[in-house]
Write an enzyme that holds these catalytic residues in place. Structure first.
Site, PDB file in Angstrom:
ATOM      1  N   GLY A 147      -0.739  12.030  -8.192  1.00 32.61           N
ATOM      2  CA  GLY A 147       0.879  12.112  -7.917  1.00 32.61           C
ATOM      3  C   GLY A 147       1.194  13.629  -7.539  1.00 32.61           C
ATOM      4  O   GLY A 147       0.515  14.250  -7.067  1.00 32.61           O
ATOM      5  N   ASP A 148       2.569  13.503  -7.498  1.00 31.47           N
ATOM      6  CA  ASP A 148       2.986  14.974  -7.318  1.00 31.47           C
ATOM      7  C   ASP A 148       2.910  15.998  -8.112  1.00 31.47           C
ATOM      8  O   ASP A 148       2.943  17.242  -7.752  1.00 31.47           O
ATOM      9  CB  ASP A 148       4.629  14.836  -7.117  1.00 31.47           C
ATOM     10  CG  ASP A 148       5.399  14.221  -8.425  1.00 31.47           C
ATOM     11  OD1 ASP A 148       4.856  13.537  -9.015  1.00 31.47           O
ATOM     12  OD2 ASP A 148       6.391  14.914  -8.757  1.00 31.47           O
TER      13      ASP A 148
ATOM     14  N   THR B  10       6.785  12.120 -16.840  1.00 32.21           N
ATOM     15  CA  THR B  10       6.457  13.383 -16.649  1.00 32.21           C
ATOM     16  C   THR B  10       7.146  14.373 -17.477  1.00 32.21           C
ATOM     17  O   THR B  10       8.320  14.274 -17.652  1.00 32.21           O
ATOM     18  CB  THR B  10       6.443  13.879 -15.126  1.00 32.21           C
ATOM     19  OG1 THR B  10       5.687  12.800 -14.451  1.00 32.21           O
ATOM     20  CG2 THR B  10       5.711  15.209 -14.759  1.00 32.21           C
TER      21      THR B  10
ATOM     22  N   ARG C 105      -5.773   7.898  -8.849  1.00 30.90           N
ATOM     23  CA  ARG C 105      -4.378   8.325  -8.021  1.00 30.90           C
ATOM     24  C   ARG C 105      -4.050   9.640  -8.306  1.00 30.90           C
ATOM     25  O   ARG C 105      -4.155  10.237  -9.785  1.00 30.90           O
ATOM     26  CB  ARG C 105      -3.747   7.078  -8.629  1.00 30.90           C
ATOM     27  CG  ARG C 105      -2.220   7.224  -7.899  1.00 30.90           C
ATOM     28  CD  ARG C 105      -1.364   8.007  -8.956  1.00 30.90           C
ATOM     29  NE  ARG C 105       0.104   8.123  -8.446  1.00 30.90           N
ATOM     30  CZ  ARG C 105       1.254   8.600  -9.055  1.00 30.90           C
ATOM     31  NH1 ARG C 105       0.647   9.370 -10.461  1.00 30.90           N
ATOM     32  NH2 ARG C 105       2.102   8.774  -8.482  1.00 30.90           N
TER      33      ARG C 105
ATOM     34  N   THR D 238      10.002  15.251 -11.262  1.00 35.31           N
ATOM     35  CA  THR D 238       9.714  14.228 -11.868  1.00 35.31           C
ATOM     36  C   THR D 238       9.937  13.013 -11.304  1.00 35.31           C
ATOM     37  O   THR D 238      11.086  13.058 -10.456  1.00 35.31           O
ATOM     38  CB  THR D 238      10.038  14.264 -13.273  1.00 35.31           C
ATOM     39  OG1 THR D 238       9.560  12.881 -13.837  1.00 35.31           O
ATOM     40  CG2 THR D 238      11.533  14.244 -13.494  1.00 35.31           C
ATOM     41  N   GLY D 239       9.376  11.850 -11.252  1.00 33.21           N
ATOM     42  CA  GLY D 239       9.696  10.596 -10.471  1.00 33.21           C
ATOM     43  C   GLY D 239       8.661   9.967  -9.940  1.00 33.21           C
ATOM     44  O   GLY D 239       7.572  10.222 -10.206  1.00 33.21           O
ATOM     45  N   HIS D 240       8.939   9.233  -8.689  1.00 35.32           N
ATOM     46  CA  HIS D 240       7.891   8.747  -8.071  1.00 35.32           C
ATOM     47  C   HIS D 240       7.053   9.707  -7.206  1.00 35.32           C
ATOM     48  O   HIS D 240       7.287  10.125  -6.110  1.00 35.32           O
ATOM     49  CB  HIS D 240       8.696   7.939  -6.857  1.00 35.32           C
ATOM     50  CG  HIS D 240       7.896   6.754  -6.340  1.00 35.32           C
ATOM     51  ND1 HIS D 240       7.198   6.943  -5.198  1.00 35.32           N
ATOM     52  CD2 HIS D 240       7.367   5.604  -6.728  1.00 35.32           C
ATOM     53  CE1 HIS D 240       6.326   5.988  -4.778  1.00 35.32           C
ATOM     54  NE2 HIS D 240       6.540   5.141  -5.830  1.00 35.32           N
ATOM     55  N   GLY D 241       5.919   9.910  -7.724  1.00 32.91           N
ATOM     56  CA  GLY D 241       4.997  10.833  -7.094  1.00 32.91           C
ATOM     57  C   GLY D 241       4.876  10.849  -5.859  1.00 32.91           C
ATOM     58  O   GLY D 241       4.767  11.774  -4.852  1.00 32.91           O
TER      59      GLY D 241
HETATM   60  N1  GLY Z   1       5.823  12.333 -11.214  1.00 33.02           N
HETATM   61  C1  GLY Z   1       4.638  11.697 -11.665  1.00 33.02           C
HETATM   62  C2  GLY Z   1       3.496  11.069 -10.958  1.00 33.02           C
HETATM   63  O1  GLY Z   1       4.067  10.237 -10.207  1.00 33.02           O
HETATM   64  O2  GLY Z   1       2.645  11.116 -11.262  1.00 33.02           O
END
Ligand code: GLY
Length: 295
Positions: A207-208, A177, A205, A227-230
């Protein structure tokens, strides 16, 4: 107040099949520096909303750079489609986001256009239609590299040779991201964020990135971009958590370090943040190209 802009190119450890060379890492940081440079003229100008203009200009540079997972070069969904999330927020409480937007070169501009409407979020077909109505032409941002990553992800899924953090499909690497935060001389803040999602995801889907308080947050105490695991960042309200710590008086670096340390392993996360007096940046194991530039 001293104006400053920060950018990042996404958190994520290198993997055995996609190792990161020193050269590639240096190039990614250089691109983040160029994105900061695109934003600084705004921070030096005397117009209104310069923090917002600065983070949009910076995000566009990274969206247009095919090495990053946002705009051109974004990851494909498992069905081969491309859907994009982006958002913008300002310290006076404005926020707008688009999710699962299709075939649009700079999703961050569509998010900014949405700021002028009563809505805060549009997704899918509605977001894409809104983009066209606003004059953002249909564009293909699918790159060879994105296709290669997509094929590799599908092969891993078919063969079951998932990465440790993909078990059960689980945690996905290659977030990439992009985002920017800025503080203007008048003490206002803004944040922008844009992504193609993760490397293994279903169409639809989200994300964050387009979620207020998860991917972005801005208020009187500063601005934060995640950024990272959304999925986990949504559940932890990552950007808001960092912001809250800054509002309590913590240095942005400390606020980030605490959230990165608390983030459940092996999932990865990263943040950039700016407060009235300082700024900070950090990610899991330090894997996040980023840059800060005072204007
Ligand atoms: N951080 C971006 C996503 O998980 O979509």
């Amino acid at each position: 107040m001293k104006p400053v802009i920060l950018t990042h190119g996404g958190a994520g450890r290198p993997t055995p099949d996609a190792p990161e060379s020193e050269g590639a890492r240096a190039e990614a940081v250089k691109a983040c520096a160029q994105a900061c440079e695109a934003g600084t003229p705004w921070l030096k100008s005397s117009g209104s909303d310069v923090a917002l203009e600065a983070v949009i200009a910076a995000a566009m540079v990274l969206e247009d750079d095919p090495r990053f997972n946002a705009g051109t070069g974004a990851n494909l969904r498992l069905d081969g489609s491309l859907e994009l999330d982006a958002s913008v927020a300002t310290s006076d409480g404005r926020f707008a986001a688009v999710a699962c937007l299709r075939a649009t070169k700079n999703p961050v501009l569509v998010a900014r256009a949405l700021l002028t409407t009563p809505h805060v979020m549009l997704c899918g077909e509605g977001a894409t239609r809104f983009a066209r109505q606003q004059g953002f032409a249909e564009a293909s941002m699918v790159t060879e590299k994105a296709l290669k990553r997509w094929k590799a992800a599908r092969e891993r899924l078919a063969s079951g040779r998932l990465r440790p953090y993909e078990q059960g499909w689980k945690n996905i690497q290659f977030h990439g991201t992009i985002g920017a935060v800025a503080r203007a001389a008048d003490g206002t803040f803004a944040v922008s964020c844009s992504t193609g999602g993760t490397s293994m995801m279903l169409p639809g889907r989200i994300g964050d990135t387009p979620i207020y308080g998860a991917g972005v947050y801005a208020g009187e105490h500063g601005a934060v971009c995640a950024t990272g695991h959304g999925e986990l960042c949504i559940k932890r309200m990552g950007a808001f958590r960092v912001y809250t710590r800054m509002a309590q008086g913590l240095h942005p670096q400390k606020a980030i370090d605490l959230e990165v340390a608390d983030f459940p392993q092996p999932y990865e996360v990263g943040f950039i943040a700016v407060s009235r007096e300082a700024h900070g940046m950090g990610a899991t194991d330090g894997y996040m190209p980023c840059f800060a530039l005072e204007a």
